[in-house]
Design an enzyme around this catalytic site. Sequence first.
Site, mmCIF file in Angstrom:
data_model
loop_
_atom_site.group_PDB
_atom_site.id
_atom_site.type_symbol
_atom_site.label_atom_id
_atom_site.label_comp_id
_atom_site.label_asym_id
_atom_site.label_seq_id
_atom_site.Cartn_x
_atom_site.Cartn_y
_atom_site.Cartn_z
ATOM 1 C CD GLU A 2 -5.425 4.861 -0.448
ATOM 2 O OE1 GLU A 2 -6.159 4.244 -1.230
ATOM 3 O OE2 GLU A 2 -5.263 4.523 0.729
ATOM 4 C CD GLU A 3 -3.194 7.638 -7.713
ATOM 5 O OE1 GLU A 3 -3.906 6.863 -8.348
ATOM 6 O OE2 GLU A 3 -3.128 8.861 -7.960
ATOM 7 C CG ASP A 43 -1.690 11.579 -3.138
ATOM 8 O OD1 ASP A 43 -1.349 10.376 -3.080
ATOM 9 O OD2 ASP A 43 -2.358 12.031 -4.084
ATOM 10 C CD1 TRP A 87 -2.728 1.863 1.119
ATOM 11 C CD2 TRP A 87 -3.250 0.009 -0.008
ATOM 12 N NE1 TRP A 87 -3.952 2.062 0.511
ATOM 13 C CE2 TRP A 87 -4.286 0.947 -0.189
ATOM 14 C CE3 TRP A 87 -3.353 -1.234 -0.652
ATOM 15 C CZ2 TRP A 87 -5.418 0.673 -0.968
ATOM 16 C CZ3 TRP A 87 -4.470 -1.502 -1.425
ATOM 17 C CH2 TRP A 87 -5.482 -0.557 -1.567
ATOM 18 C CD GLU A 119 -13.443 5.304 -6.043
ATOM 19 O OE1 GLU A 119 -13.091 4.829 -7.148
ATOM 20 O OE2 GLU A 119 -12.838 5.069 -4.981
#
Length: 625
Positions: free
Chosen positions: A209-210, A206, A150, A435
């Site tokens: 999540e990237e 961030d 992750w 989403e």
Amino acid sequence: MLRLITKYAVAVAALSSLSIASPARLPRAVDVDAFIAAQRPIALQGTLNNIGPNGSLVEGASAGYVVASPSKVNPNYFYTWSRDSALTLKALVDEFILGETSLQQYIEDHVHAQAVLQTVSNPSGTFLPSGKGLGEPKYNVDGTRFNGNWGRPQRDGPALRAIALITYSNWLIANGQTSKAKTVIWPIISNDLSYVGQYWNSTGFDLWEEVSGSSFFTTQAQYRALVEGNTLAEELGVECTGCDQAPQVVCFLQSYWNGEYFVANINTNTIRTGKDANTMLGSISIFDVNASCDSPSIQPCNSRGLSSFKAFVDSFRNASLYPINADIPIDSGIALGRYTEDVYYEGNPWYLITAGAAEYLYDAIAQWKTQEALTIDDTSLAFFQDIYPAARTKTYSSNDTCAEFSHIIDAVHNYADSFVAVVEQYTPANGSLSEQFNKTAPGNPLSAYDLTWSYAAFVTMAERRAGQYPPSWEPSTAVTLPAQCAASSVKGSYVPAFAAGAPNVTASCTSYVQFAVNASTYFGENIYLVGNTTDLGSWDVNNAQPLLASNYTSERPLWYAAIALTAGETIDYGYARQEDCDQPWIFETVNRTLVVPACDETDVEAIRAETNDAWTGPAGSSGGC
Ligand code: NOJ
Ligand code: NOJ
């Protein structure tokens, strides 16, 4: 001119209730009212359905844990994310304060769940002694650690959780329960503020999540948490470790400005433009109706904030990338995604971001109304001229005779409503919010279904449109920015929040073991470590530890990772191959055992043992998909 005439025609149609066909994309104030009235309760219920233990869509989630979405495949969002949870809780606390008294049980359950979760060791680190474990982005829905690969750590979680719990504490104080705020809730907040004060200047991933670096959204939330944490600490008569970092954090916040907009991620080598929903979502989560537009916290009415808003929104006015945004005039809302370079699920528009744009504008309106004035400067002029072509750089006061102030407010309000109309247009009849929705007509829902954050975002947007604002947090005396920003940090103080139910963890004596295995793999195949302890996933490959191939060569096909394990413990472990094309995992045919060496308290990061294993078992082969 044409634009004005079209709008006027729509207004007349609405007033006279004639059903003149107006293009669906134009603001339809009447519809927006009805849509929000119907959708707001659906959205509030949508968040509750995803919270354990009784949420109807999330069987298996423990009490107080907010599940990101019930979706277990494509994508699997059946986890509790720190950010999504905290933002959802903030929405629930605000709704509770606004009168939804039945929500208190959810808040109480959440408080207890978070006290426990703070102490759970995870791949971001442990709780004691460093606090590093608090930067973990996600956990299993029963509050156990998640080991998979992750983007970690993510440093917005502790700040956002502190913000939600501070709002609740302030309510407790106002309602005669100061001692509960002090003994039960504050210890949780204190750990989170310690983390913020210690690590605000360390890079992390961030909100998407990237990207590893510094993120505007995160810095902004950190500033708010430290400022209102400080106020609360003073009120409770307790120490806030970390709060003295606030001036440095807000100093740093200004450095994201590039002259036209706040760049979402800095201290990173991404090649994106930096126009990103990040900044807009940041400002709505630190909104304070009484704050000044010049506050360095960057409120929605801030000129630079408005300029960033325009830069971000305009980047989505691109019909070749977003066909559903074709032919929508500049004064009308469009469907918005995370950032235009996005490829996740092909980078479609998101409900929470399109609703977030409306919320942003309602927030700004609320601030101008509170101030009874609105100042347009060179930085914000272009934003205003798009929706009110006569705008000039000056201060418009609400008691000017020619009513321009209210015309501008109306223009911003219509603009906000037109984003809600976009959400309405792509919301299925039953009100469910995923989403994303497809950027190509007919704009069908996509990615995780019943996304908790989508619902929470709808609720807060609806509050703002209804004139319901969360409690203020910015002190009225302006902060003084340090003359020079400094990369400071203060060592945190971390103590389990016992009164809220945290277990009595002690500084765990852990030692790093470097697991190294030679395993020849094909491109697309990955090696994981799995074993009999919770750190090693309890033999569940879905929770195994990913190994790295960064030193892999044809001479030495090395897969490795350094993993912190409890000192002295004997572990059983083995490696597993994750195949491509959804083929089954392949396991080793041997069982391996290791005794974790004693820890070195003087150098907790030291690698205390290294394995030198060779894959023993069947080889993998690509499924060729
Ligand atoms: C990439 C996505 O962009 C990000 O937001 C997501 O959380 C991660 N992948 C994990 O799947
Ligand atoms: C992906 C998003 O990018 C991230 O912000 C979010 O936390 C997770 N999905 C879970 O909803």
